[in-house]
Design a protein around this motif. Structure first.
Motif, short mmCIF file in Angstrom:
data_model
loop_
_atom_site.label_atom_id
_atom_site.label_comp_id
_atom_site.label_asym_id
_atom_site.label_seq_id
_atom_site.Cartn_x
_atom_site.Cartn_y
_atom_site.Cartn_z
N PRO A 223 76.88 102.39 9.07
CA PRO A 223 75.27 102.73 9.50
C PRO A 223 74.27 101.38 9.57
O PRO A 223 73.14 101.06 10.96
CB PRO A 223 74.41 103.41 8.24
N HIS A 224 74.54 100.29 9.53
CA HIS A 224 74.30 99.08 9.37
C HIS A 224 75.15 97.58 9.96
O HIS A 224 76.22 97.97 9.38
CB HIS A 224 73.06 98.95 8.59
N SER A 225 75.25 96.49 10.67
CA SER A 225 75.80 95.58 10.20
C SER A 225 74.94 94.52 10.32
O SER A 225 74.88 93.22 10.98
CB SER A 225 77.06 94.87 11.42
N GLY A 226 73.48 94.45 8.83
CA GLY A 226 72.21 93.61 9.93
C GLY A 226 72.49 92.39 9.46
O GLY A 226 72.37 91.23 10.01
N ALA A 227 73.49 91.76 8.75
CA ALA A 227 73.65 90.92 7.91
C ALA A 227 73.95 89.90 9.22
O ALA A 227 74.08 88.45 9.94
CB ALA A 227 74.53 91.15 6.46
N LYS A 228 75.57 90.33 10.19
CA LYS A 228 76.17 90.02 10.90
C LYS A 228 75.68 89.74 11.68
O LYS A 228 75.11 88.19 12.88
CB LYS A 228 77.58 90.74 11.35
N LEU A 229 74.35 90.59 12.27
CA LEU A 229 73.37 90.39 13.37
C LEU A 229 72.80 89.02 13.19
O LEU A 229 72.34 89.12 14.53
CB LEU A 229 73.14 91.91 13.52
N GLU A 230 72.11 89.76 12.37
CA GLU A 230 70.98 88.54 11.73
C GLU A 230 71.50 87.13 11.87
O GLU A 230 71.46 86.00 12.77
CB GLU A 230 70.22 88.50 10.44
N ALA A 231 73.32 87.20 10.98
CA ALA A 231 74.11 85.53 11.15
C ALA A 231 73.91 85.30 12.67
O ALA A 231 73.90 84.11 12.94
CB ALA A 231 75.25 85.45 10.15
N ARG A 232 74.16 85.71 13.41
CA ARG A 232 74.67 85.40 15.09
C ARG A 232 73.74 85.44 16.04
O ARG A 232 72.81 84.60 16.67
CB ARG A 232 74.99 86.70 16.03
N PHE A 233 71.90 86.20 15.50
CA PHE A 233 70.52 85.53 15.96
C PHE A 233 70.75 83.80 15.61
O PHE A 233 70.38 83.32 16.39
CB PHE A 233 69.76 86.21 15.06
N GLN A 234 71.12 83.31 14.56
CA GLN A 234 70.19 82.59 13.77
C GLN A 234 71.34 81.73 14.64
O GLN A 234 70.85 80.22 14.30
CB GLN A 234 69.94 82.27 12.54
N ASP A 235 72.22 81.36 14.98
CA ASP A 235 73.42 80.96 15.97
C ASP A 235 73.43 80.38 16.61
O ASP A 235 73.42 79.63 17.11
CB ASP A 235 75.09 81.40 15.73
N ASN A 236 72.26 80.95 17.49
CA ASN A 236 71.47 81.42 18.88
C ASN A 236 70.37 80.31 18.98
O ASN A 236 69.65 80.53 20.04
CB ASN A 236 72.29 82.24 19.77
N PHE A 237 69.78 81.46 17.90
CA PHE A 237 68.05 80.66 18.02
C PHE A 237 67.67 80.38 16.78
O PHE A 237 67.86 80.45 15.48
CB PHE A 237 66.60 82.03 18.48
N GLU A 238 66.18 79.71 16.42
CA GLU A 238 65.57 79.30 15.53
C GLU A 238 64.48 80.04 14.52
O GLU A 238 63.82 80.60 15.55
CB GLU A 238 64.85 78.13 15.93
N LEU A 239 65.36 80.67 13.54
CA LEU A 239 64.80 82.19 13.16
C LEU A 239 63.19 81.86 12.98
O LEU A 239 62.87 80.80 11.81
CB LEU A 239 65.53 82.93 12.31
N VAL A 240 61.92 82.41 13.82
CA VAL A 240 60.75 82.33 12.96
C VAL A 240 60.00 83.55 11.57
O VAL A 240 59.86 82.99 11.25
CB VAL A 240 59.22 82.14 14.04
N LYS A 241 60.64 84.35 12.39
CA LYS A 241 60.07 85.13 10.97
C LYS A 241 61.21 86.76 10.96
O LYS A 241 61.65 86.76 12.62
CB LYS A 241 58.76 85.84 11.78
N SER A 242 61.49 87.39 9.61
CA SER A 242 62.20 88.25 10.02
C SER A 242 61.49 89.53 9.25
O SER A 242 60.53 89.58 8.13
CB SER A 242 63.69 88.19 9.10
#
Ligand SMILES: [Zn+2]
Length: 299
Positions: A223-242
């Motif tokens: 149903p989700h792999s949110g943590a993994k997707l979010e970690a990958r996002f942060q490897d590539n972009f500066e997270l401003v907001k979630s």
């Protein structure tokens, strides 16, 4: 009747060609990377002569050959009907608010990578327009031709492309915002296309997303792999907001077949479980996602 259709389609191509002429600097040839211009309101042509026709519905097909896709016309029509029912409205509202918060000037350029049938991009631009942001340009890009064709038929004044997300026909450092809604991300391409300090807005599914369909189909897909997707996002972009979002919408019986058809979840479901859902008089369906807003690192 055919005559009317011809007039409508001809008008679509002209509207699309005019929009592409205004925004031709957003395009680059997917073969040789040179600049492109609109010729005779019929095609986009690059400096070296590679040309791509503007289809009568108002989109450009940039792939060298048709890409087979399981995402067909029926899926996109159902997704569009669910969107019109208001199912995605709170999500589109939140995304629009984030764009308006980070906007620097009126002539903002927005790209939806994986736009499908274009409902999100069209509604977000409408919402921005209502808020006074009247000069925004919107480009929708997807590899699934059926979705893009539907998008262009309805919104020919926007820019729609059938193209490879890994080698898009778009120029570097031009976009202020890239949307990537419940679809895979090519981070290298996002970096290339965004201007410095531009934003990637990525929507990922959370635990309860479409849980009623998963339960009915006894879906074994995660149903989700949110943590993994979010970690990958942060490897590539500066997270401003979630931003987490969880809403439920009661669908009446007429919408239930479209809820089933709009998602690949039903592809492996057995006939009996699909039938049981279709016999319900209503269905409460959960939209549960997280919106990740990330800034492009300065290179
Ligand atoms: Zn070329």
């Amino acid at each position: 009747m055919e005559g009317c259709l011809f007039v409508l389609n001809k008008r679509n191509r002209i509207l699309a060609a005019e929009a592409m002429s205004v925004h031709s600097s957003l395009f680059q040839c997917p073969v040789c990377s040179s600049m492109m211009r609109v010729e005779d309101l019929r095609q986009l042509v690059c400096l070296k002569g590679h040309s791509f026709d503007i289809a009568k519905q108002g989109y450009v097909h940039f792939l060298p050959r048709p890409a087979p896709s399981k995402y067909g016309q029926a899926l996109f029509r159902s997704r569009s009907i669910l969107s019109q029912s208001g199912f995605f409205e709170s999500l589109d509202r939140l995304i629009t608010d984030q764009i308006l918060t980070h906007i620097e000037n009126q002539s903002v350029r927005l790209l939806d990578m994986g736009c499908g049938e274009g409902s999100h991009l069209a509604r977000i631009l409408d919402m921005m327009h209502t808020e006074g942001c009247t000069q925004a340009a919107g480009v929708g890009l997807d590899i699934a031709k059926e979705g893009v064709r539907m998008a262009a038929s309805r919104q020919p004044h926007l820019l729609w492309c059938v193209a490879d997300l890994a080698r898009s026909p778009l120029a570097s450092n031009r976009f202020d915002f890239i949307l990537n809604i419940l679809s895979p991300t090519n981070y290298a391409e996002c970096h290339r296309l965004l201007r410095n300090n531009g934003f990637l807005i990525k929507v990922i599914p959370d635990n309860e997303h479409l849980q009623e369909l998963r339960a009915a189909f006894r879906s074994s897909s995660e149903p989700h792999s949110g943590a993994k997707l979010e970690a990958r996002f942060q490897d590539n972009f500066e997270l401003v907001k979630s931003l987490p979002l969880c809403t439920r919408l009661k669908l009446d019986a007429s919408l239930i077949p479209h809820a089933i058809a709009m998602t690949p979840l039903s592809w492996h479901a057995d006939t009996r479980s699909i039938q049981s859902l279709q016999e319900l008089s209503s269905l409460e369906l959960t939209l549960n996602v997280t919106i990740l807003i990330g800034r492009k690192y300065r290179q």
